[in-house]
Design a protein around this motif. Structure first.
Motif, PDB file in Angstrom:
ATOM      1  N   GLY A  58       0.960  -1.867  -0.063  1.00 41.75           N
ATOM      2  CA  GLY A  58      -0.057  -0.463   0.300  1.00 41.75           C
ATOM      3  C   GLY A  58       0.928   1.057  -0.062  1.00 41.75           C
ATOM      4  O   GLY A  58       1.941   1.878  -0.812  1.00 41.75           O
ATOM      5  N   GLU A  59       0.623   2.360   0.895  1.00 46.87           N
ATOM      6  CA  GLU A  59       1.682   3.297   0.960  1.00 46.87           C
ATOM      7  C   GLU A  59       2.655   3.681   1.024  1.00 46.87           C
ATOM      8  O   GLU A  59       3.106   4.336   1.259  1.00 46.87           O
ATOM      9  CB  GLU A  59       0.906   4.775   2.201  1.00 46.87           C
ATOM     10  CG  GLU A  59       0.756   3.099   3.314  1.00 46.87           C
ATOM     11  CD  GLU A  59       0.157   4.591   4.317  1.00 46.87           C
ATOM     12  OE1 GLU A  59       0.222   4.491   5.328  1.00 46.87           O
ATOM     13  OE2 GLU A  59      -0.734   5.423   3.965  1.00 46.87           O
ATOM     14  N   ASN A  60       3.432   2.196   1.418  1.00 44.67           N
ATOM     15  CA  ASN A  60       4.679   1.914   1.746  1.00 44.67           C
ATOM     16  C   ASN A  60       5.687   0.856   0.860  1.00 44.67           C
ATOM     17  O   ASN A  60       6.171   0.474   0.426  1.00 44.67           O
ATOM     18  CB  ASN A  60       4.554   0.503   2.719  1.00 44.67           C
ATOM     19  CG  ASN A  60       4.274   1.173   4.363  1.00 44.67           C
ATOM     20  OD1 ASN A  60       4.648   2.009   5.105  1.00 44.67           O
ATOM     21  ND2 ASN A  60       3.086   0.787   5.008  1.00 44.67           N
ATOM     22  N   SER A  61       4.584   1.181  -0.447  1.00 50.19           N
ATOM     23  CA  SER A  61       4.807   0.552  -1.407  1.00 50.19           C
ATOM     24  C   SER A  61       6.233   1.086  -2.130  1.00 50.19           C
ATOM     25  O   SER A  61       6.108   2.933  -2.843  1.00 50.19           O
ATOM     26  CB  SER A  61       3.871   0.143  -2.598  1.00 50.19           C
ATOM     27  OG  SER A  61       4.759  -0.486  -4.006  1.00 50.19           O
ATOM     28  N   THR A  62       7.317   1.622  -1.847  1.00 47.67           N
ATOM     29  CA  THR A  62       8.370   1.590  -2.503  1.00 47.67           C
ATOM     30  C   THR A  62       9.799   0.010  -3.247  1.00 47.67           C
ATOM     31  O   THR A  62       9.266  -0.032  -2.883  1.00 47.67           O
ATOM     32  CB  THR A  62       9.546   2.139  -1.303  1.00 47.67           C
ATOM     33  OG1 THR A  62       9.957   1.297  -0.984  1.00 47.67           O
ATOM     34  CG2 THR A  62       8.657   3.307  -1.035  1.00 47.67           C
ATOM     35  N   PRO A  63      10.576   0.856  -4.569  1.00 47.88           N
ATOM     36  CA  PRO A  63      11.375   0.178  -4.904  1.00 47.88           C
ATOM     37  C   PRO A  63      11.612  -0.843  -3.769  1.00 47.88           C
ATOM     38  O   PRO A  63      11.963  -2.081  -4.077  1.00 47.88           O
ATOM     39  CB  PRO A  63      12.491   0.437  -6.216  1.00 47.88           C
ATOM     40  CG  PRO A  63      11.342   1.535  -6.641  1.00 47.88           C
ATOM     41  CD  PRO A  63      10.250   2.490  -5.224  1.00 47.88           C
TER      42      PRO A  63
END
Length: 215
Positions: A58-63
């Protein structure tokens, strides 16, 4: 009558979500990230592993988070006993009856190849699948028609001879992008919007209804 039945794996042939939930939540906990409930995981499923991890985060989705959680999840999943991942009742019997009718059988999934091979070898070793197409990089994943096209080419049949059987919007789009008919099943991880989609030729509530389609 159709000559080729292409099945999705998760939510169509196998009830697999509980082991996915356990291993994902272990991975998320390792990185102090929020865990999800079973119901919260269901809308995240259907894509390839990177897409699933991104939705889970979710909002913590980073590469960086996607790569870390993915690798940790896969480690946990690979080493787990996967005791909760089982074929749906009557799935094997249905495949056997289709096989006896001379229907060609195949699987097209976004699950990684080695994982498919493990479960098929464990539960369906006596089913003669004409092809099993999981997702392997750098090839595109569903709903791209790449896997279905490979299956149809290997089976040596026309588009009109094939039907895709799945449980989610990803499967509907895969069939649509491939130009083949679609049967939608209600025992998997789909939702009401999927069941009301106009593309599937039929919405099935029981495995026996698949056999009716091939009469």
């Amino acid at each position: 009558m159709k000559k080729l039945a292409i099945f999705d794996f998760d939510g169509t042939l196998f009830n697999s979500i509980d082991d996915v939930v356990i291993c994902f939540n272990r991975a998320l906990t390792d990185y102090s990230l929020p865990t999800l409930t079973r119901d919260e995981y269901i809308p995240c499923l259907g894509g390839n592993i990177d897409e699933i991890v991104s939705l889970v985060l979710g909002e913590n989705s980073t590469p960086e988070n996607i790569e870390s959680v993915k690798e940790t999840y896969l480690d946990y999943y690979h080493s787990s006993k996967k005791e909760n991942t089982l074929p749906f009742p009557d799935s094997k019997k249905t495949l056997e009856k289709l096989q006896d009718k001379g229907i060609l059988l195949a699987i097209n999934s976004n699950r990684l190849d080695y994982s498919l091979e493990y479960f098929i070898g464990k539960f369906f070793s006596d089913i003669d699948f004409v092809d099993i197409e999981g997702h392997s990089y750098p090839h595109p994943s569903k709903p791209d028609p790449y896997g279905v096209n490979k299956i149809i080419e290997k089976a040596g049949v026309g588009l009109d001879d094939a039907v895709y059987i799945g449980d989610s919007s990803t499967d509907i789009k895969t069939a649509q992008n491939s130009g083949i008919d679609c049967l939608m099943v209600k025992w998997g991880y789909g939702n009401q919007d999927d069941y009301e989609n106009e593309y599937p030729v039929s919405i099935l509530s029981d495995f026996s209804e698949i056999l009716e389609y091939f009469k």
